[in-house]
Design a protein around this motif. Structure first.
Motif, PDB file in Angstrom:
ATOM      1  N   ARG A 185       5.218   4.319  13.374  1.00 23.31           N
ATOM      2  CA  ARG A 185       4.310   5.448  13.180  1.00 23.31           C
ATOM      3  C   ARG A 185       2.937   4.936  12.751  1.00 23.31           C
ATOM      4  N   PRO A 186       1.884   5.679  13.086  1.00 24.15           N
ATOM      5  CA  PRO A 186       0.535   5.197  12.743  1.00 24.15           C
ATOM      6  C   PRO A 186       0.337   5.027  11.242  1.00 24.15           C
ATOM      7  N   GLN A 187       0.918   5.959  10.424  1.00 20.92           N
ATOM      8  CA  GLN A 187       0.678   5.813   8.982  1.00 20.92           C
ATOM      9  C   GLN A 187       1.375   4.576   8.431  1.00 20.92           C
ATOM     10  N   ASP A 188       2.501   4.175   9.042  1.00 14.86           N
ATOM     11  CA  ASP A 188       3.148   2.928   8.624  1.00 14.86           C
ATOM     12  C   ASP A 188       2.253   1.738   8.956  1.00 14.86           C
ATOM     13  N   ASP A 189       1.698   1.770  10.168  1.00  9.97           N
ATOM     14  CA  ASP A 189       0.827   0.668  10.575  1.00  9.97           C
ATOM     15  C   ASP A 189      -0.379   0.576   9.654  1.00  9.97           C
ATOM     16  N   LEU A 190      -0.925   1.746   9.296  1.00 13.73           N
ATOM     17  CA  LEU A 190      -2.093   1.750   8.427  1.00 13.73           C
ATOM     18  C   LEU A 190      -1.723   1.216   7.038  1.00 13.73           C
ATOM     19  N   ALA A 191      -0.546   1.612   6.541  1.00 13.56           N
ATOM     20  CA  ALA A 191      -0.126   1.119   5.223  1.00 13.56           C
ATOM     21  C   ALA A 191       0.085  -0.393   5.260  1.00 13.56           C
ATOM     22  N   ASP A 192       0.656  -0.880   6.363  1.00  8.81           N
ATOM     23  CA  ASP A 192       0.832  -2.330   6.494  1.00  8.81           C
ATOM     24  C   ASP A 192      -0.515  -3.040   6.484  1.00  8.81           C
ATOM     25  N   LEU A 193      -1.461  -2.444   7.202  1.00  6.60           N
ATOM     26  CA  LEU A 193      -2.794  -3.047   7.268  1.00  6.60           C
ATOM     27  C   LEU A 193      -3.419  -3.085   5.875  1.00  6.60           C
ATOM     28  N   LEU A 194      -3.296  -1.982   5.144  1.00  8.16           N
ATOM     29  CA  LEU A 194      -3.877  -1.943   3.806  1.00  8.16           C
ATOM     30  C   LEU A 194      -3.204  -2.971   2.898  1.00  8.16           C
ATOM     31  N   SER A 195      -1.894  -3.152   3.053  1.00 10.59           N
ATOM     32  CA  SER A 195      -1.204  -4.161   2.238  1.00 10.59           C
ATOM     33  C   SER A 195      -1.737  -5.550   2.535  1.00 10.59           C
ATOM     34  N   ARG A 196      -1.898  -5.833   3.822  1.00 13.70           N
ATOM     35  CA  ARG A 196      -2.380  -7.164   4.194  1.00 13.70           C
ATOM     36  C   ARG A 196      -3.780  -7.396   3.653  1.00 13.70           C
ATOM     37  N   LEU A 197      -4.640  -6.392   3.851  1.00 12.46           N
ATOM     38  CA  LEU A 197      -6.022  -6.544   3.384  1.00 12.46           C
ATOM     39  C   LEU A 197      -6.057  -6.665   1.869  1.00 12.46           C
ATOM     40  N   ASP A 236      11.413  -6.970   7.009  1.00 12.99           N
ATOM     41  CA  ASP A 236      10.583  -7.607   8.039  1.00 12.99           C
ATOM     42  C   ASP A 236       9.097  -7.365   7.804  1.00 12.99           C
ATOM     43  N   ARG A 237       8.776  -6.277   7.123  1.00 12.81           N
ATOM     44  CA  ARG A 237       7.367  -6.003   6.917  1.00 12.81           C
ATOM     45  C   ARG A 237       6.873  -6.568   5.596  1.00 12.81           C
ATOM     46  N   ILE A 238       7.782  -6.844   4.672  1.00 16.17           N
ATOM     47  CA  ILE A 238       7.356  -7.375   3.376  1.00 16.17           C
ATOM     48  C   ILE A 238       7.208  -8.898   3.452  1.00 16.17           C
ATOM     49  N   ALA A 239       8.131  -9.552   4.148  1.00 11.14           N
ATOM     50  CA  ALA A 239       8.157 -11.017   4.143  1.00 11.14           C
ATOM     51  C   ALA A 239       6.829 -11.650   4.586  1.00 11.14           C
ATOM     52  N   PRO A 240       6.172 -11.153   5.656  1.00  6.44           N
ATOM     53  CA  PRO A 240       4.928 -11.831   6.075  1.00  6.44           C
ATOM     54  C   PRO A 240       3.834 -11.805   5.009  1.00  6.44           C
ATOM     55  N   LEU A 241       3.898 -10.821   4.085  1.00  7.25           N
ATOM     56  CA  LEU A 241       2.846 -10.748   3.065  1.00  7.25           C
ATOM     57  C   LEU A 241       2.937 -11.909   2.085  1.00  7.25           C
ATOM     58  N   PHE A 242       4.129 -12.490   1.971  1.00  7.06           N
ATOM     59  CA  PHE A 242       4.293 -13.614   1.055  1.00  7.06           C
ATOM     60  C   PHE A 242       3.853 -14.934   1.687  1.00  7.06           C
ATOM     61  N   ARG A 243       3.745 -14.933   3.008  1.00  7.51           N
ATOM     62  CA  ARG A 243       3.599 -16.211   3.697  1.00  7.51           C
ATOM     63  C   ARG A 243       2.386 -17.007   3.224  1.00  7.51           C
ATOM     64  N   LYS A 244       1.252 -16.331   3.122  1.00  2.00           N
ATOM     65  CA  LYS A 244       0.020 -17.058   2.770  1.00  2.00           C
ATOM     66  C   LYS A 244       0.133 -17.687   1.387  1.00  2.00           C
ATOM     67  N   GLN A 245       0.740 -16.953   0.451  1.00  5.36           N
ATOM     68  CA  GLN A 245       0.855 -17.492  -0.898  1.00  5.36           C
ATOM     69  C   GLN A 245       1.900 -18.608  -0.955  1.00  5.36           C
ATOM     70  N   VAL A 246       2.982 -18.434  -0.196  1.00  2.00           N
ATOM     71  CA  VAL A 246       4.031 -19.460  -0.212  1.00  2.00           C
ATOM     72  C   VAL A 246       3.468 -20.786   0.280  1.00  2.00           C
ATOM     73  N   GLU A 247       2.549 -20.698   1.245  1.00  2.00           N
ATOM     74  CA  GLU A 247       2.004 -21.938   1.801  1.00  2.00           C
ATOM     75  C   GLU A 247       1.147 -22.700   0.789  1.00  2.00           C
ATOM     76  N   THR A 248       0.645 -22.024  -0.218  1.00  2.00           N
ATOM     77  CA  THR A 248      -0.202 -22.705  -1.196  1.00  2.00           C
ATOM     78  C   THR A 248       0.573 -23.245  -2.393  1.00  2.00           C
ATOM     79  N   VAL A 249       1.870 -22.975  -2.458  1.00  2.00           N
ATOM     80  CA  VAL A 249       2.646 -23.377  -3.635  1.00  2.00           C
ATOM     81  C   VAL A 249       2.885 -24.880  -3.611  1.00  2.00           C
ATOM     82  N   ASP A 250       2.724 -25.492  -4.774  1.00  5.75           N
ATOM     83  CA  ASP A 250       3.045 -26.911  -4.904  1.00  5.75           C
ATOM     84  C   ASP A 250       4.531 -27.033  -5.237  1.00  5.75           C
ATOM     85  N   ALA A 300       0.821  -1.206   0.000  1.00  9.22           N
ATOM     86  CA  ALA A 300       0.000   0.000   0.000  1.00  9.22           C
ATOM     87  C   ALA A 300       0.854   1.256   0.000  1.00  9.22           C
ATOM     88  N   ARG A 301       2.155   1.125   0.203  1.00  5.82           N
ATOM     89  CA  ARG A 301       3.023   2.283   0.308  1.00  5.82           C
ATOM     90  C   ARG A 301       4.401   1.805  -0.133  1.00  5.82           C
TER      91      ARG A 301
END
Lengths: 191, 494
Positions: free
Chosen positions: B346-358, B303-317, B296-297
């Motif tokens: 900072r709050p805007q970082d947290d919000l951007a992380d949240l938007l990325s996850r969503l 450390d903040r990018i890696a968790p976003l891959f986790r869900k997709q990595v788990e589905t890879v054959d 989202a930003r």
């Protein structure tokens, strides 16, 4: 030594509509969206409104209380699971002021508890706009909200606190014009 | 020892690239539309042998060669093809630059011996290009101008010191002159380069300007002309090859951490942040899975990018295992260095992380922000935009008459009676009007054909019902045949 309660806080009347900030609350009844907007106007910070993607009744920025539309984020969830997941993520994230959600089905015991834990972790209040009779046992408070019609004005609301885990229930008839952060209380009747 | 420059000319670059993508038998040409007529832009040797030439009108070409197959020229594709060739030519020299629209120039000083000598280097180059199906002529000389001239006239190698002798017989057009100058020179009897060399310089400059002599000096080496290769643009891709295949998602995540650390370093050096990342997992059996995430930003924090891959990595054959990974930032934005410290996030970082996850789970077009719009039509008085790609904008202050808090598509009312209706049914509820405020007339925007507004004007009423709901109703006077018809509910007040 016994700790004495602070005099001022004990004397000043507590705001009856303040939602506990680390819990998930519920609002039901036809006036639940009005109650949600009233709460949204009172909570500073970004707001999130999670609703099912197929729901057509959406907030209209020109009709929301001042300042709410600028802070509002709408999240469309394609399924009930996605909706609950989004609510949990939003509650846990921390930077939000209030999370509103419109689930379609009653929450399971697990889901209700998980949302409470997420709200505690993120220190963010949540308000679920539930349908009649779909309340979850984990909810901190549950409000039954009805608009009251009167021939002379059109701002009447009756907000009944029908469940409260940490306090008494109550019934308030208020006049809220839909734009401000305060309401004019007509009567307070404790059940 | 002087410098040695290699110039490669691709006389049929466009058609070669087009044919490499999609081969075509028989006479073939690319056409380019100039004005209102198509002209031949580039054609194959076989087609040229049939009597066609560049710049010929397509109609004439078809008359000469009825079985000619053509495709429209794609200049952007040609430029991209030349750029790939430039990167490929980096195998011969450290500095390679694009020379015009269809050539390359490389400074091979001190590099030719790596291939066994200049002649061997040229042979190797020609052989590789032939195998790729690209026609090319190359020349090596001390100067860029000399190599350029020779490459357009047969190619070859000019040993040091023999530049004037070898290039003298070439026509003056080889000097990279514009068409008018070359024609005037020819009219004065100066056909070859050798004719220009002994002439007095001052009258030439007075007659033709500094152009021809400057080109001549550049060719003869008295005026330097460096290759001037542009700096390589930063490339935000990293790869990792594994000695043994891996199959556990924890291992993939660990490898991803290493890749991310390298990529984020590179991003930090370029003062950029990634907005989209693509991870390619290559399996032992050469199958490749690509995972993509959005942010989202602009961000370069592993450390903040890696968790976003986790869900997709788990589905890879993983099949028989993954033995290669490649991570690329496909979309980058400038991101200035920031103060780091022990300060809480900072709050805007947290919000951007949240938007990325969503956004990565629900889709970025399902995380919306409401933006103001200039319209009196309620449905178009706001825009919904993806929150990750927009910035909040202040909405105008509330105005009178008030608008409903929620809006929905018009729902027809039934069993209406009166104007405004004193009694009606809406959503299977029988409602009685307590007070009606209105009407507020809103006219459709005639410059915008909206199917929902084809029924014409709308008279909006605020109806407070005895049963509770406060509705926003409208009546379409132009479409209704009698007054109780044409009532719709469109919103609900708080």
């Amino acid at each position: 030594m016994k700790i004495q309660p602070d005099r001022r806080s004990a004397d000043t009347p507590r705001d009856p509509f303040a939602l506990a900030s680390t819990r998930v609350h519920e609002a039901a009844g036809p006036g639940r969206r009005a109650f949600a907007l009233f709460q949204a106007a009172r909570h500073p910070g970004p707001l999130v409104w999670v609703l099912p993607a197929h729901q057509h009744q959406r907030p209209l920025p020109a009709g929301l209380p001042q300042g709410v539309a600028d802070r509002l984020l709408l999240i469309e969830a394609r399924s009930e699971t996605d909706l609950l997941w989004s609510v949990e993520e939003c509650l846990r994230a921390g930077p939000l002021g209030l999370v509103l959600a419109e689930p379609e089905k009653p929450l399971s015991l697990t889901a209700g508890r998980r949302l409470q834990l997420a709200a505690e972790a993120g220190r963010t209040p949540g308000l679920m706009l539930i349908r009649e009779g779909q309340g979850s046992t984990a909810a901190e408070t549950r409000w039954a909200c009805d608009p009251i019609s009167a021939p002379w004005d059109s701002t009447g609301h009756q907000w009944r606190l029908i469940k409260n885990k940490k306090g008494t229930t109550g019934l308030w008839t208020v006049h809220w014009d839909g734009t401000s952060t305060t309401c004019h209380m007509v009567s307070e009747a404790v059940q | 020892m002087g410098r040695r420059q290699l110039v490669i000319w691709f006389p049929r670059l466009s058609s070669d690239i087009s044919l490499r993508r999609r081969p075509c038998a028989g006479p073939f040409a690319l056409t380019l539309r100039a004005g209102s007529a198509d002209h031949l832009h580039c054609l194959t040797a076989e087609t040229e042998a049939r009597g066609l030439h560049r710049g010929m009108a397509l109609a004439d070409a078809r008359a000469i060669c009825p079985d000619l197959s053509t495709r429209p020229a794609d200049l952007a594709q040609d430029a991209a093809g030349l750029e790939s060739l430039r990167r490929w030519a980096g195998r011969y020299a450290p500095q390679v630059a694009v020379d015009g629209a269809d050539g390359l120039v490389a400074d091979i000083t001190g590099a030719a011996h790596l291939f066994g000598g200049e002649a061997e280097l040229r042979e190797d180059l020609q052989a590789r290009l032939d195998r790729a199906g690209i026609t090319a002529q190359s020349a090596i000389a001390c100067t860029r101008g000399g190599a350029h001239a020779l490459s357009r006239h047969g190619g070859g190698i000019v040993p040091e010191g023999l530049l004037a002798d070898r290039l003298g017989p070439l026509p003056v057009t080889a000097l990279r002159l514009d068409h008018d100058t070359a024609e005037t020179l020819a009219r004065m009897g100066l056909h070859r380069i050798a004719d220009l060399i002994p002439l007095p310089r001052a009258p030439l400059v007075r007659r033709f300007g500094p152009g021809p002599l400057q080109r001549l000096d550049q060719m003869l080496g008295t005026l330097p002309e460096p290759v001037g290769a542009p700096p390589e643009p930063p490339h935000f891709g990293v790869r990792l090859t594994l000695p043994d295949p891996i199959g556990l998602s924890a291992d993939v995540m660990a490898a991803l951490d290493r890749l991310l650390a390298r990529l984020c370093d590179r991003l930090a050096q370029a003062r950029c942040g990634a907005r989209r990342l693509r991870l390619e997992l290559r399996r032992v059996d050469r199958a490749t899975t690509a995972l993509e995430i959005g942010l989202a930003r602009a961000m370069r924090d592993p450390d903040r990018i890696a968790p976003l891959f986790r869900k997709q990595v788990e589905t890879v054959d993983a099949g028989f295992g993954i033995d290669g990974m490649r991570l690329e930032a496909t979309l980058i934005e400038p991101l200035l260095p920031e103060q780091i410290g022990a300060r809480a996030s900072r709050p805007q970082d947290d919000l951007a992380d949240l938007l990325s996850r969503l956004g990565n789970r629900l889709g970025f077009d399902h995380v919306l922000r409401l933006l103001p719009a200039e319209s009196r039509i309620p449905e178009r008085s706001f825009l919904t935009a993806a929150a990750a790609w927009s910035t909040p904008a202040p909405h105008p202050p509330l105005r009178r008459p008030p608008r409903p808090a929620t809006l929905f598509p018009p729902e027809p009312l039934s069993q209406t009676s009166g104007h405004p209706p004193a009694r009606f049914r809406w959503r299977r509820m029988s409602l009685t009007t307590l007070r009606a405020t209105g009407p507020e007339r809103i006219a459709p925007e005639w410059w915008f054909d909206d199917p929902a507004w084809r029924s014409g004007l709308r008279d909006y009423w605020r109806i407070d019902t005895r049963e509770g709901p406060r509705l926003w109703l409208f009546h379409t006077p132009q479409a209704a045949r009698w007054p109780s018809e044409g009532w719709f509910a469109q919103g609900e007040f708080a």
